[in-house]
Write a protein that holds these residues in place. Sequence first.
Motif, PDB file in Angstrom:
ATOM      1  N   GLU A  27      -6.989 -24.755 -52.038  1.00  0.00           N
ATOM      2  CA  GLU A  27      -7.953 -23.547 -52.050  1.00  0.00           C
ATOM      3  C   GLU A  27      -9.343 -23.896 -51.311  1.00  0.00           C
ATOM      4  O   GLU A  27      -9.728 -23.022 -51.558  1.00  0.00           O
ATOM      5  N   CYS A  28      -9.311 -25.419 -50.602  1.00  0.00           N
ATOM      6  CA  CYS A  28     -11.005 -25.895 -50.446  1.00  0.00           C
ATOM      7  C   CYS A  28     -10.893 -25.031 -49.003  1.00  0.00           C
ATOM      8  O   CYS A  28      -9.908 -24.590 -48.569  1.00  0.00           O
ATOM      9  N   SER A  29     -12.114 -24.976 -49.045  1.00  0.00           N
ATOM     10  CA  SER A  29     -13.002 -23.874 -47.864  1.00  0.00           C
ATOM     11  C   SER A  29     -11.917 -25.094 -46.680  1.00  0.00           C
ATOM     12  O   SER A  29     -12.293 -26.195 -46.414  1.00  0.00           O
ATOM     13  N   GLN A  30     -12.430 -24.341 -45.059  1.00  0.00           N
ATOM     14  CA  GLN A  30     -12.393 -24.737 -44.100  1.00  0.00           C
ATOM     15  C   GLN A  30     -13.208 -25.782 -43.227  1.00  0.00           C
ATOM     16  O   GLN A  30     -13.097 -27.245 -43.925  1.00  0.00           O
ATOM     17  N   GLU A  31     -14.463 -26.077 -44.249  1.00  0.00           N
ATOM     18  CA  GLU A  31     -15.380 -26.468 -44.066  1.00  0.00           C
ATOM     19  C   GLU A  31     -15.520 -28.450 -44.654  1.00  0.00           C
ATOM     20  O   GLU A  31     -15.462 -29.262 -44.067  1.00  0.00           O
ATOM     21  N   ARG A  33     -12.443 -28.895 -46.066  1.00  0.00           N
ATOM     22  CA  ARG A  33     -10.878 -29.963 -45.690  1.00  0.00           C
ATOM     23  C   ARG A  33     -11.880 -30.616 -45.231  1.00  0.00           C
ATOM     24  O   ARG A  33     -10.650 -31.999 -44.368  1.00  0.00           O
ATOM     25  N   GLU A 120     -22.224 -20.958 -52.396  1.00  0.00           N
ATOM     26  CA  GLU A 120     -20.408 -21.539 -51.817  1.00  0.00           C
ATOM     27  C   GLU A 120     -21.626 -21.510 -50.166  1.00  0.00           C
ATOM     28  O   GLU A 120     -20.307 -21.729 -49.405  1.00  0.00           O
ATOM     29  N   GLU A 121     -21.713 -20.286 -49.598  1.00  0.00           N
ATOM     30  CA  GLU A 121     -22.598 -20.547 -47.774  1.00  0.00           C
ATOM     31  C   GLU A 121     -23.031 -21.189 -48.012  1.00  0.00           C
ATOM     32  O   GLU A 121     -23.355 -22.770 -46.768  1.00  0.00           O
ATOM     33  N   ASN A 124     -21.175 -24.646 -48.297  1.00  0.00           N
ATOM     34  CA  ASN A 124     -19.860 -24.765 -46.591  1.00  0.00           C
ATOM     35  C   ASN A 124     -20.713 -25.244 -45.830  1.00  0.00           C
ATOM     36  O   ASN A 124     -19.981 -26.114 -44.785  1.00  0.00           O
ATOM     37  N   ARG A 125     -21.745 -24.817 -45.171  1.00  0.00           N
ATOM     38  CA  ARG A 125     -23.019 -24.717 -44.282  1.00  0.00           C
ATOM     39  C   ARG A 125     -22.895 -26.323 -44.149  1.00  0.00           C
ATOM     40  O   ARG A 125     -23.257 -27.576 -43.278  1.00  0.00           O
ATOM     41  N   ARG A 154     -14.767 -24.791 -57.833  1.00  0.00           N
ATOM     42  CA  ARG A 154     -15.395 -24.173 -57.518  1.00  0.00           C
ATOM     43  C   ARG A 154     -13.530 -24.231 -56.950  1.00  0.00           C
ATOM     44  O   ARG A 154     -12.373 -23.800 -56.684  1.00  0.00           O
ATOM     45  N   TYR A 155     -13.286 -26.000 -56.825  1.00  0.00           N
ATOM     46  CA  TYR A 155     -11.871 -26.421 -56.372  1.00  0.00           C
ATOM     47  C   TYR A 155     -11.087 -26.669 -56.930  1.00  0.00           C
ATOM     48  O   TYR A 155     -10.058 -27.250 -56.770  1.00  0.00           O
TER      49      TYR A 155
END
Length: 241
Positions: A27-31, A33, A120-121, A124-125, A154-155
């Motif tokens: 589920e982790c975001s690409q960022e 990961r 979340e946004e 990730n940034r 979140r994850y």
Amino acid sequence: MYKRLKNYFHPITQLEKKRKALSVPKECSQELRRLLRTPLPKPDKCLDELDFLVLDFETTGLNPTEDSLLSIGNIRIENNQIDMDTAAHCYLDDNQKIKAASAVVNHIMPQMLLEGEQLEEAMNRLFIKMTGKIVMAHGAVVERSFMQAYVRKRYGLNDLPIIWLDTLKIEKHLVYHSKGDNFELQLNAVRQRYGLPLYSAHNALVDAISTAELFMAQKIKIFGRQAKKTTIGEMYCRATC
């Protein structure tokens, strides 16, 4: 042989082993990961050859399970210089409630968050900016605990194996070895001891810049002419959270 053994048992080496062994949730975001898949520098890597991301969080309190993140400020140190072009700041609008006590300290009011980013946004940034960097803060336990609480909630990720430096811990180490007492460790109080200008506190970007300047001064005070040869391993032992 001694140097090899020293590096093998160094905390950074152990942290890198944790990173390699970490099972990253699907589920982790690409960022996130990408951040977790980026190798950490070896302990004998020179500080001047590394890049840093200096952070500051403004929050409604100190408990990440009960309090909220209100704003994020950050700036990079590259090539042994603070890069003002990378200075960034954002407010967060994540349905959080501002506490009267925190508003008195950081002057962040509800209307200031109305056009803020979603958590979340913003995170990730931040993960993108942290990738390949040493992460730094003054009193980093706050930034570290809020970030850890976010990835856990979140994850379901219980560990975030990245390198943190803490300018508060660096100063505490210096004062302890100089046998000083009755000292303050608040950011502006420490800066004053170095003859650095006093800035308005509790703005996330201003505090991030203040921390970056303080780190540069601390590095010279600790290592003097040897600062250019100082390794991340040497500094880490003075600045871990």
